[in-house]
Structure formats: structure tokens, C-alpha cells
Design a protein around this motif. Sequence first.
Motif, PDB file in Angstrom:
ATOM      1  N   THR A   1       0.844  -1.201   0.000  1.00 45.58           N
ATOM      2  CA  THR A   1       0.000   0.000   0.000  1.00 45.58           C
ATOM      3  C   THR A   1       0.878   1.250   0.000  1.00 45.58           C
ATOM      4  O   THR A   1       0.607   2.224  -0.705  1.00 45.58           O
TER       5      THR A   1
ATOM      6  N   GLY B   1      -5.123 -17.408  -3.180  1.00 51.76           N
ATOM      7  CA  GLY B   1      -4.495 -16.360  -2.373  1.00 51.76           C
ATOM      8  C   GLY B   1      -2.987 -16.371  -2.528  1.00 51.76           C
ATOM      9  O   GLY B   1      -2.451 -17.016  -3.449  1.00 51.76           O
TER      10      GLY B   1
ATOM     11  N   GLY C   1      -0.582 -17.904  -1.214  1.00 53.78           N
ATOM     12  CA  GLY C   1       0.104 -19.198  -1.294  1.00 53.78           C
ATOM     13  C   GLY C   1       0.170 -19.727  -2.726  1.00 53.78           C
ATOM     14  O   GLY C   1       1.111 -20.438  -3.095  1.00 53.78           O
TER      15      GLY C   1
ATOM     16  N   ARG D   1      -0.203 -10.207  -2.747  1.00 54.55           N
ATOM     17  CA  ARG D   1       0.550  -9.103  -2.150  1.00 54.55           C
ATOM     18  C   ARG D   1       0.601  -7.861  -3.015  1.00 54.55           C
ATOM     19  O   ARG D   1       1.363  -6.932  -2.740  1.00 54.55           O
ATOM     20  N   MET D   2      -0.158  -7.836  -4.070  1.00 54.91           N
ATOM     21  CA  MET D   2      -0.230  -6.606  -4.870  1.00 54.91           C
ATOM     22  C   MET D   2      -1.569  -6.622  -5.616  1.00 54.91           C
ATOM     23  O   MET D   2      -2.154  -7.683  -5.821  1.00 54.91           O
ATOM     24  N   PRO D   3      -2.044  -5.450  -5.977  1.00 49.28           N
ATOM     25  CA  PRO D   3      -3.328  -5.408  -6.673  1.00 49.28           C
ATOM     26  C   PRO D   3      -3.264  -6.211  -7.971  1.00 49.28           C
ATOM     27  O   PRO D   3      -2.279  -6.141  -8.702  1.00 49.28           O
TER      28      PRO D   3
ATOM     29  N   MET E   1      -9.071  -3.399   2.495  1.00 45.28           N
ATOM     30  CA  MET E   1      -8.602  -3.958   3.766  1.00 45.28           C
ATOM     31  C   MET E   1      -9.364  -3.337   4.934  1.00 45.28           C
ATOM     32  O   MET E   1      -9.072  -3.604   6.079  1.00 45.28           O
TER      33      MET E   1
ATOM     34  N   ILE F   1      -6.305 -25.691   0.908  1.00 42.51           N
ATOM     35  CA  ILE F   1      -4.944 -26.195   0.690  1.00 42.51           C
ATOM     36  C   ILE F   1      -3.966 -25.185   1.258  1.00 42.51           C
ATOM     37  O   ILE F   1      -3.922 -24.029   0.818  1.00 42.51           O
TER      38      ILE F   1
ATOM     39  N   PRO G   1     -10.089  -8.453  -3.858  1.00 41.60           N
ATOM     40  CA  PRO G   1      -9.243  -7.349  -4.369  1.00 41.60           C
ATOM     41  C   PRO G   1      -7.845  -7.265  -3.751  1.00 41.60           C
ATOM     42  O   PRO G   1      -6.935  -6.744  -4.399  1.00 41.60           O
TER      43      PRO G   1
ATOM     44  N   ALA H   1       0.728 -25.975  -2.345  1.00 50.93           N
ATOM     45  CA  ALA H   1      -0.411 -25.882  -3.264  1.00 50.93           C
ATOM     46  C   ALA H   1      -0.153 -26.637  -4.575  1.00 50.93           C
ATOM     47  O   ALA H   1      -1.009 -27.390  -5.053  1.00 50.93           O
TER      48      ALA H   1
ATOM     49  N   VAL I   1       3.195 -18.155  -4.113  1.00 55.77           N
ATOM     50  CA  VAL I   1       4.418 -18.732  -3.541  1.00 55.77           C
ATOM     51  C   VAL I   1       4.690 -20.088  -4.187  1.00 55.77           C
ATOM     52  O   VAL I   1       5.813 -20.393  -4.580  1.00 55.77           O
ATOM     53  N   ALA I   2       3.636 -20.882  -4.306  1.00 55.45           N
ATOM     54  CA  ALA I   2       3.817 -22.242  -4.843  1.00 55.45           C
ATOM     55  C   ALA I   2       3.923 -22.253  -6.365  1.00 55.45           C
ATOM     56  O   ALA I   2       4.299 -23.270  -6.943  1.00 55.45           O
TER      57      ALA I   2
HETATM   58  P1  NAP Z   1      -2.439 -14.552   3.402  1.00 57.39           P
HETATM   59  O1  NAP Z   1      -3.488 -14.192   4.380  1.00 57.39           O
HETATM   60  O2  NAP Z   1      -1.116 -13.922   3.552  1.00 57.39           O
HETATM   61  O3  NAP Z   1      -2.278 -16.139   3.481  1.00 57.39           O
HETATM   62  C1  NAP Z   1      -1.510 -16.840   2.578  1.00 57.39           C
HETATM   63  C2  NAP Z   1      -1.474 -18.281   3.030  1.00 57.39           C
HETATM   64  O4  NAP Z   1      -0.814 -19.000   2.009  1.00 57.39           O
HETATM   65  C3  NAP Z   1      -0.695 -18.499   4.298  1.00 57.39           C
HETATM   66  O5  NAP Z   1      -1.530 -18.739   5.401  1.00 57.39           O
HETATM   67  C4  NAP Z   1       0.198 -19.704   3.992  1.00 57.39           C
HETATM   68  O6  NAP Z   1      -0.047 -20.764   4.914  1.00 57.39           O
HETATM   69  C5  NAP Z   1      -0.250 -20.132   2.606  1.00 57.39           C
HETATM   70  N1  NAP Z   1       0.888 -20.544   1.773  1.00 57.39           N
HETATM   71  C6  NAP Z   1       2.090 -19.972   1.657  1.00 57.39           C
HETATM   72  N2  NAP Z   1       2.868 -20.666   0.833  1.00 57.39           N
HETATM   73  C7  NAP Z   1       2.136 -21.710   0.408  1.00 57.39           C
HETATM   74  C8  NAP Z   1       2.390 -22.787  -0.462  1.00 57.39           C
HETATM   75  N3  NAP Z   1       3.567 -22.957  -1.080  1.00 57.39           N
HETATM   76  N4  NAP Z   1       1.392 -23.677  -0.699  1.00 57.39           N
HETATM   77  C9  NAP Z   1       0.198 -23.531  -0.075  1.00 57.39           C
HETATM   78  N5  NAP Z   1      -0.095 -22.540   0.767  1.00 57.39           N
HETATM   79  C10 NAP Z   1       0.860 -21.628   1.003  1.00 57.39           C
HETATM   80  O7  NAP Z   1      -2.906 -14.313   1.899  1.00 57.39           O
HETATM   81  P2  NAP Z   1      -4.311 -13.867   1.286  1.00 57.39           P
HETATM   82  O8  NAP Z   1      -5.433 -14.647   1.846  1.00 57.39           O
HETATM   83  O9  NAP Z   1      -4.079 -13.837  -0.190  1.00 57.39           O
HETATM   84  O10 NAP Z   1      -4.516 -12.400   1.822  1.00 57.39           O
HETATM   85  C11 NAP Z   1      -3.692 -11.344   1.403  1.00 57.39           C
HETATM   86  C12 NAP Z   1      -3.317 -10.523   2.597  1.00 57.39           C
HETATM   87  O11 NAP Z   1      -2.325  -9.582   2.153  1.00 57.39           O
HETATM   88  C13 NAP Z   1      -4.480  -9.739   3.173  1.00 57.39           C
HETATM   89  O12 NAP Z   1      -4.389  -9.672   4.559  1.00 57.39           O
HETATM   90  C14 NAP Z   1      -4.286  -8.366   2.542  1.00 57.39           C
HETATM   91  O13 NAP Z   1      -4.840  -7.335   3.327  1.00 57.39           O
HETATM   92  C15 NAP Z   1      -2.772  -8.277   2.495  1.00 57.39           C
HETATM   93  N6  NAP Z   1      -2.290  -7.288   1.502  1.00 57.39           N
HETATM   94  C16 NAP Z   1      -2.590  -7.478   0.209  1.00 57.39           C
HETATM   95  C17 NAP Z   1      -2.188  -6.527  -0.704  1.00 57.39           C
HETATM   96  C18 NAP Z   1      -2.566  -6.641  -2.152  1.00 57.39           C
HETATM   97  O14 NAP Z   1      -2.473  -5.647  -2.863  1.00 57.39           O
HETATM   98  N7  NAP Z   1      -2.965  -7.805  -2.626  1.00 57.39           N
HETATM   99  C19 NAP Z   1      -1.442  -5.432  -0.307  1.00 57.39           C
HETATM  100  C20 NAP Z   1      -1.138  -5.305   1.051  1.00 57.39           C
HETATM  101  C21 NAP Z   1      -1.572  -6.252   1.928  1.00 57.39           C
HETATM  102  P3  NAP Z   1       1.084 -21.889   5.184  1.00 57.39           P
HETATM  103  O15 NAP Z   1       2.302 -21.154   5.594  1.00 57.39           O
HETATM  104  O16 NAP Z   1       0.491 -22.724   6.271  1.00 57.39           O
HETATM  105  O17 NAP Z   1       1.250 -22.644   3.916  1.00 57.39           O
END
Ligand code: NAP
Length: 460
Positions: A207, A304, A306, A340-342, A254, A413, A336, A441, A309-310
Amino acid sequence: MAHLVNYIYIVSAALFILSLKWMNSPATARRGVFSGEIGMLMAIAGTLLAHQVFNWQWIFAAFLIGTAVGIPIAYIMPMTAVPQRTAMSHACGALAAALVGTAEFYREPNQPKYILVALMIETLLGFLTFTGSLMAMGKLQEVLPQRPITYRNQNFINLGLFALAAALGVRLILVPTDTWIFPVFAGLALVFGVLLIIPIGGADMPTVIALLNSYAGLSACAMGFVLDNKLLVIAGALDGSSGLILSIIMCKAMNRSFANVLFGAFGQLQTKAGHAEQRPVRSASAEEAASILEASSSVIIAPGYGLAVAQAQHKIRELFDALMRRGVDVKFAIHPVAGRMPGHMNVLLAEADIPYDRLYGMEDINSEFAQCDVALVIGANDVTNPVARYDKSSPIYGMPILDVDKARSVMVIKRSMRPGFAGIDNDLYYLDKTLMLFGDAKAFVTEILKELPVLAAPTV
Ligand code: NAP
């Protein structure tokens, strides 16, 4: 020649605007990138034509160095590192603007006052964005500590420093011949950039990067006034406003305010994690998951971070094909701020050629979860966490989420019970209808795929 340059600038400005418009949708995003590139090429050509007298060798050397650094970076950096790569681009752009402003100031300090105002804004924003972006990059790359670094009276000290820099800028506008003040002014702006980012957790950096993008754009816009280049004014204003709009969209998604992102020291909450790990969860094997998926008539996949990452997008495409071939209706639910990025998920899924019409935004898909047989969560955590609806003490309280818990059954997963970005436990995992599929994943989806043909054989 002046007319020709003006025409080139008009076309170039139109291409920049169209580029932003086209980048709004995955279907036209490539066209958007292409038109932005052509617009920039025309802008450079127009500027070279407008200034006939210059040192070609310097421009050519800068072009070669930029290309030699930029092209490998584009290929080497993985998708998950795009936020820090973007921060690096902003640092370079902001430094360029600040250095041009510095050179202009020393070349001719006695400029009209309005030019000096623009010049001070350009250099102030340029220098602070330079160090701020470097700090953001360091935090994202984990070269610097991710944790917010806080101390007493921090906001007061930061604002005081900024006010001092601004006051010196005003003094330079009024008495430009006091050139000795300029290095102090620039130094304060550089230090302010560092102090601005220190109290912000690594998690909020995406952000902040959007906000720094906006500062770099405004700096470039001010540079347009200093250099009397109208295209630079337009491009800088577009950059500045789009960065601001993006950061507002991210904050909204968020449910956080700007103040909370900049001064909230989000990310100091990891100690809460693990509390609820004693609660029982139900887990399942790839074989069981495959049979549940095959028996269902509708599946919504919620990807999401993960997934990124995977790098599981291609395997997910195979799973999508395998299920669709068996008559299962498969859709993707895109939060949205997933990843970690839009647009992170859109880009990944587009890379695997998943049809755009299967991708649904949160508002469009949420009402469908209640009728769907399986919500398959792949590497997503926070964006599916129901505590956002009812736990007022939660840092994600109020954040709109994907209603995966409303589906008839849920499969998740992920590799472990570890929390995601917000550092909090996810109540979704403890529901009776939820099955945890523990594993990477990509590896887990591969296992599911191995089971699908075997299960399908008798019905073919
Ligand atoms: P998240 O809440 O960070 O969760 C990602 C999950 O992926 C983790 O719990 C992790 O659990 C799992 N993971 C990691 N590596 C993996 C792998 N190789 N295989 C399977 N699972 C894996 O992600 P999200 O649900 O996408 O939410 C995004 C978060 O980022 C939000 O809180 C949002 O506010 C924040 N954010 C996003 C942005 C944006 O622009 N998109 C910007 C700033 C902040 P394990 O470690 O147990 O595998």
C-alpha cells in the motif's frame, strides 16, 4: 518543428490515458502496456526533437546502462517480488526527478518564483520518495527488519522534520541565492523518507508503495513545470493520481484508513498466532479431495498468496480443465487484496490462460457461495477469515471477505496452521464443513490430478 513536437506530445498523452484505461481489465491489459510503451517512446523522441542541442553520448550511455540493468531484472525477478521491483523503479524515478531539480537549481537559482515553488516540491518529494522507496524495497525483500520500528514521539519528530525541510524550501524560494541551504534541505528530505517508512510494517509495504508511486508522479509533474514540458506535467499527474487511487482502493479493500496504514504500526501482532491451534481440525488426503470434487456439480476456487508462492497456477489450470471436462462448473473468486499486490491473482491466473469469464470479483461471486458444493481455498487465508465479520478486536475486523464459509463444504490447501499476512488465526479452518488439505499448493493439486483420471475411468 515545435508544432510537430506538440502533435507528438498530444498523441503520447492520449496513449498514456488509454493505457491506464485498458489496464483496467485483464482482457485489454496487454494493449494497455503496449500503448504505454509506444506513448513513452514517442515522448522520448519528441523531447529529443525539441532540444536539438545536447550531448548524444551521455544520453546513449544512460540508455545503454538502463537497458542493461532493466531487461535482466524483468526476467530474473519472480512474480512474488514484483512489489519490491516496483519500489525500486519508484526509487530510480524519484531520484532522477530530484537530481534534475537539483541541477536546475544550481544552474540558475534566480528563476521566477512559481518555477522555484515547483522546483522545491519536485526535489522535496523526489528525495523523500527515493529513500522511502529504498526502505520499502528493503523491507519487502527482508533485507531490513519487517517489524514496525516505533519510538516515543515518533509522529511528532517526523512531522517536525518535514516542517523544517518545508520551511527551508520556502526560504530558498524567497532567497534563492542562499544556495548553501539546499544541501541541508535535500538531506532533511532524504532522512524524512527513511523515518516515514520505519514505523510501517513490511506487510503494509504494498500500500505504501502505491502511495510512494503517487509522490514520485507528483514530483515528475512539478518537474514538468520546472522544465516547461507539458507532457511531463500530464504524465506526472496521471502517475500521481493513479498511485493515490490505487492506495485508496487497497485501503478500502482492507477496511483500513490511510492513517492506520501510515501510523498504525500494523504487523506487531504475531504473538496472537497459534492460540487456537489446540482446536481440532479435520484433514483429508488428495484422494478424498479428488472424489469430493468429482462428485460436486459446482466448485468455486478462492486463490491467495500461497498460490503465488507455490507457483501453482498451471496445475490449477489443469484441475480446472479436468473438472470442467467432467461437467463440474468451476469459477474463481478474486478478492481485491488477495496476494501481495493489486491484481496479483488475475495476473497469475491469466498466465495460466484461465478464461477471464471464469474470474469473478468478490461482489459478484459472494452471493453464489451458498449454492456451491465446494469452496476450494488455495493458499488464501486472511481474505477468507470469517472473524472479519464478528470479532471487533481483530486487526482485520470490517475487511470484506470471500464468503467461502457459506459453501456446502470447504477445502483449504495450505502447508500448515500458520497464519497469513495479518498474523491471526482463521476460524474457517475449525468449521465442521471444512477439510484441511495440508501441503504445498502445487504439490497437492498435482496429487489431486493424479487421482482424478483413476476416479473418472469407470464413467467414461
Ligand atoms: P495470506 O493471508 O497472507 O495467506 C496466505 C497463506 O498461504 C498463508 O496462510 C500460507 O499458509 C499459505 N501458503 C504460503 N505458501 C504456500 C504454499 N507454497 N502452498 C500452499 N499454501 C501456502 O494471503 P491472502 O489470503 O491472499 O490475503 C492477502 C493478505 O495480504 C491480506 O491480509 C491483505 O490485506 C494483504 N495485503 C494485500 C495486498 C494486495 O495488494 N494484494 C497489499 C497489502 C496487503 P502456510 O504457511 O500454512 O502454507
